[in-house]
Design an enzyme around this catalytic site. Structure first.
Site, PDB file in Angstrom:
ATOM      1  N   ALA A  65       0.864  -1.184   0.000  1.00 50.99           N
ATOM      2  CA  ALA A  65       0.000   0.000   0.000  1.00 50.99           C
ATOM      3  C   ALA A  65       0.896   1.228   0.000  1.00 50.99           C
ATOM      4  CB  ALA A  65      -0.874  -0.016   1.249  1.00 50.99           C
ATOM      5  N   GLY A 108       0.672  -5.185   0.594  1.00 52.47           N
ATOM      6  CA  GLY A 108      -0.420  -5.309  -0.375  1.00 52.47           C
ATOM      7  C   GLY A 108       0.055  -5.859  -1.714  1.00 52.47           C
ATOM      8  N   GLU A 111       0.017  -9.478  -1.282  1.00 51.19           N
ATOM      9  CA  GLU A 111      -1.401  -9.877  -1.242  1.00 51.19           C
ATOM     10  C   GLU A 111      -2.003  -9.839  -2.647  1.00 51.19           C
ATOM     11  OE1 GLU A 111      -2.096  -6.947   1.856  1.00 51.19           O
ATOM     12  OE2 GLU A 111      -2.942  -8.523   3.109  1.00 51.19           O
ATOM     13  N   GLU A 131       4.015  -5.367   7.156  1.00 51.93           N
ATOM     14  CA  GLU A 131       3.118  -4.421   7.836  1.00 51.93           C
ATOM     15  C   GLU A 131       3.430  -4.280   9.321  1.00 51.93           C
ATOM     16  OE1 GLU A 131       2.157  -6.776   5.692  1.00 51.93           O
ATOM     17  OE2 GLU A 131       0.553  -6.058   4.378  1.00 51.93           O
TER      18      GLU A 131
HETATM   19  N1  CAA Z   1       4.586   3.404  -0.330  1.00 50.81           N
HETATM   20  C1  CAA Z   1       4.995   4.600  -0.809  1.00 50.81           C
HETATM   21  N2  CAA Z   1       6.203   4.796  -1.358  1.00 50.81           N
HETATM   22  C2  CAA Z   1       7.052   3.758  -1.399  1.00 50.81           C
HETATM   23  C3  CAA Z   1       6.687   2.495  -0.909  1.00 50.81           C
HETATM   24  C4  CAA Z   1       5.387   2.329  -0.356  1.00 50.81           C
HETATM   25  N3  CAA Z   1       4.931   1.148   0.086  1.00 50.81           N
HETATM   26  N4  CAA Z   1       7.732   1.646  -1.080  1.00 50.81           N
HETATM   27  C5  CAA Z   1       8.706   2.371  -1.656  1.00 50.81           C
HETATM   28  N5  CAA Z   1       8.289   3.637  -1.856  1.00 50.81           N
HETATM   29  C6  CAA Z   1       9.048   4.753  -2.447  1.00 50.81           C
HETATM   30  C7  CAA Z   1      10.120   5.254  -1.502  1.00 50.81           C
HETATM   31  O1  CAA Z   1       9.594   6.142  -0.562  1.00 50.81           O
HETATM   32  C8  CAA Z   1      11.076   5.911  -2.499  1.00 50.81           C
HETATM   33  O2  CAA Z   1      10.547   7.161  -2.887  1.00 50.81           O
HETATM   34  P1  CAA Z   1      11.368   8.513  -2.488  1.00 50.81           P
HETATM   35  O3  CAA Z   1      12.676   8.367  -3.154  1.00 50.81           O
HETATM   36  O4  CAA Z   1      10.496   9.583  -3.053  1.00 50.81           O
HETATM   37  O5  CAA Z   1      11.448   8.504  -0.998  1.00 50.81           O
HETATM   38  C9  CAA Z   1      10.975   5.013  -3.717  1.00 50.81           C
HETATM   39  O6  CAA Z   1       9.751   4.283  -3.583  1.00 50.81           O
HETATM   40  C10 CAA Z   1      12.111   3.990  -3.817  1.00 50.81           C
HETATM   41  O7  CAA Z   1      12.125   3.275  -2.599  1.00 50.81           O
HETATM   42  P2  CAA Z   1      13.490   3.097  -1.717  1.00 50.81           P
HETATM   43  O8  CAA Z   1      14.410   4.244  -1.942  1.00 50.81           O
HETATM   44  O9  CAA Z   1      13.053   2.812  -0.308  1.00 50.81           O
HETATM   45  O10 CAA Z   1      14.094   1.806  -2.419  1.00 50.81           O
HETATM   46  P3  CAA Z   1      15.027   0.716  -1.735  1.00 50.81           P
HETATM   47  O11 CAA Z   1      15.487  -0.161  -2.851  1.00 50.81           O
HETATM   48  O12 CAA Z   1      16.062   1.334  -0.869  1.00 50.81           O
HETATM   49  O13 CAA Z   1      14.048  -0.141  -0.762  1.00 50.81           O
HETATM   50  C11 CAA Z   1      12.016  -1.328  -0.206  1.00 50.81           C
HETATM   51  C12 CAA Z   1      12.992  -0.874  -1.320  1.00 50.81           C
HETATM   52  C13 CAA Z   1      12.720  -2.330   0.699  1.00 50.81           C
HETATM   53  C14 CAA Z   1      10.844  -2.020  -0.898  1.00 50.81           C
HETATM   54  C15 CAA Z   1      11.562  -0.120   0.620  1.00 50.81           C
HETATM   55  O14 CAA Z   1      11.124   0.895  -0.282  1.00 50.81           O
HETATM   56  C16 CAA Z   1      10.420  -0.419   1.554  1.00 50.81           C
HETATM   57  O15 CAA Z   1      10.639  -0.986   2.621  1.00 50.81           O
HETATM   58  N6  CAA Z   1       9.181  -0.019   1.184  1.00 50.81           N
HETATM   59  C17 CAA Z   1       8.017  -0.178   2.039  1.00 50.81           C
HETATM   60  C18 CAA Z   1       7.506  -1.619   2.002  1.00 50.81           C
HETATM   61  C19 CAA Z   1       6.326  -1.789   2.955  1.00 50.81           C
HETATM   62  O16 CAA Z   1       6.426  -1.569   4.147  1.00 50.81           O
HETATM   63  N7  CAA Z   1       5.186  -2.220   2.393  1.00 50.81           N
HETATM   64  C20 CAA Z   1       3.967  -2.459   3.169  1.00 50.81           C
HETATM   65  C21 CAA Z   1       3.066  -1.279   3.110  1.00 50.81           C
HETATM   66  S1  CAA Z   1       1.645  -1.464   4.148  1.00 50.81           S
HETATM   67  C22 CAA Z   1       0.575  -2.434   3.294  1.00 50.81           C
HETATM   68  O17 CAA Z   1       0.862  -2.879   2.201  1.00 50.81           O
HETATM   69  C23 CAA Z   1      -0.755  -2.699   3.969  1.00 50.81           C
HETATM   70  C24 CAA Z   1      -1.886  -3.157   3.092  1.00 50.81           C
HETATM   71  O18 CAA Z   1      -1.858  -3.272   1.903  1.00 50.81           O
HETATM   72  C25 CAA Z   1      -3.159  -3.449   3.706  1.00 50.81           C
END
Ligand code: CAA
Length: 257
Positions: A65, A108, A111, A131
């Site tokens: 998400a 997500g 999922e 999450e």
């Molecule tokens: N939402 C919004 N933006 C995201 C994102 C997310 N889930 N994942 C990555 N991005 C963005 C980052 O913020 C970054 O943008 P900026 O440069 O503008 O900050 C860009 O994508 C590239 O990401 P990274 O620089 O972080 O890339 P990386 O290679 O260093 O790391 C990653 C990759 C490990 C996937 C890391 O981005 C990460 O941990 N992302 C979040 C993953 C996460 O926690 N997902 C679960 C979300 S909650 C959910 O999904 C609940 C649901 O559906 C019900």
């Protein structure tokens, strides 16, 4: 015209949907989920579409998400969240759906991949439910579908630690059916989609329904459904065509009747 994804008609029977928010690793905004649901509705209504392949980019299938949107709108978990309606549409899609996953499939995104009937993964794919690191838990089927796909111990470990598994672990656990070199993931998924698209549509639909029944019903009810579906298919023209084509040593031409 969708803004967050691209749709290609690979051939009459097969559609390829590519998530396209590279700036956020295909994070699932309300807009993206809405556009995906709309495209699946179009594919569902189109009698010529026999299978859909869903993919992302080389770096990310989808990183979950959109956390920025979550922070701004605080919609997660709220029952009238418009995303719930989109997820329901994705869940109800009854044609074969194949996910071609490279890179991150997290939260997500994992999922979403698990909504597919078949997952083909590139060697670099990472599947995870992180999450818990955000103080929340999976909310789009992650606890239920993951446990059914990989078993209790691995699902608990993934959901409670938030740590991802790689493509080979996912394959060993049964989450993924095949692992390919990343440059061939989409091609392999399209090949499978074409193969399915050439089969009798009613048989494909009922077989998918019967297999999904096995996930959420007891054995006796599942077997009852299977017998019923088998009997329905025995009365179709496509069944006669399939058998005739075998005997005449030619390829069948199915009409969906
Ligand atoms: N939402 C919004 N933006 C995201 C994102 C997310 N889930 N994942 C990555 N991005 C963005 C980052 O913020 C970054 O943008 P900026 O440069 O503008 O900050 C860009 O994508 C590239 O990401 P990274 O620089 O972080 O890339 P990386 O290679 O260093 O790391 C990653 C990759 C490990 C996937 C890391 O981005 C990460 O941990 N992302 C979040 C993953 C996460 O926690 N997902 C679960 C979300 S909650 C959910 O999904 C609940 C649901 O559906 C019900």
């Amino acid at each position: 015209m969708p803004l967050t994804l691209a749709v290609e008609l690979i051939e009459p029977g097969v559609r390829l949907i590519t998530l396209q928010r590279p700036q956020a690793l295909n994070a699932l905004t309300t807009e993206l989920l809405g556009e995906l649901a709309a495209e699946l509705n179009i594919a569902q209504a189109d009698p010529d579409t026999r299978a859909v392949v869903l993919t992302g980019s080389r770096k990310a299938f989808a990183a979950g998400a959109d956390i920025k949107e979550m922070a701004e709108r605080n919609l997660v978990g709220i029952l009238d969240d418009p995303r719930q309606a989109s997820w329901q549409t994705i869940t109800r899609f009854s044609k074969p759906l194949i996910a071609a996953v490279n890179g991150f499939a997290l939260g997500g995104g994992c999922e979403l991949a698990m909504h597919a009937d078949i997952i083909i993964a590139g060697e670099d794919a990472r599947f995870g439910q992180p999450e818990i690191n955000l103080g929340i838990m999976p909310g789009a089927g992650g606890t239920q579908r993951l446990l059914r796909a990989v078993g209790k111990s691995m699902a608990m470990q993934m959901v409670l630690t938030g740590e991802p598994i790689d493509a080979r672990q996912a394959q060993r656990a049964g989450l993924v059916s095949e692992v390919t070199q990343p440059e061939f993931t989409v091609e392999r998924a399209l090949h499978i989609a074409r193969s399915i698209a050439a089969k009798a549509p009613l048989a494909v639909r009922l077989a998918k329904e019967a297999l999904l029944k096995a996930m959420d019903t007891d054995l006796a009810s599942g077997l009852r459904f299977e017998r019923h579906a088998f009997t329905v298919l025995a009365g179709t023209r496509d069944r006669d065509e399939g058998i005739a084509a075998f005997q005449e040593k030619r390829s069948p031409t199915y009409t969906g009747q």
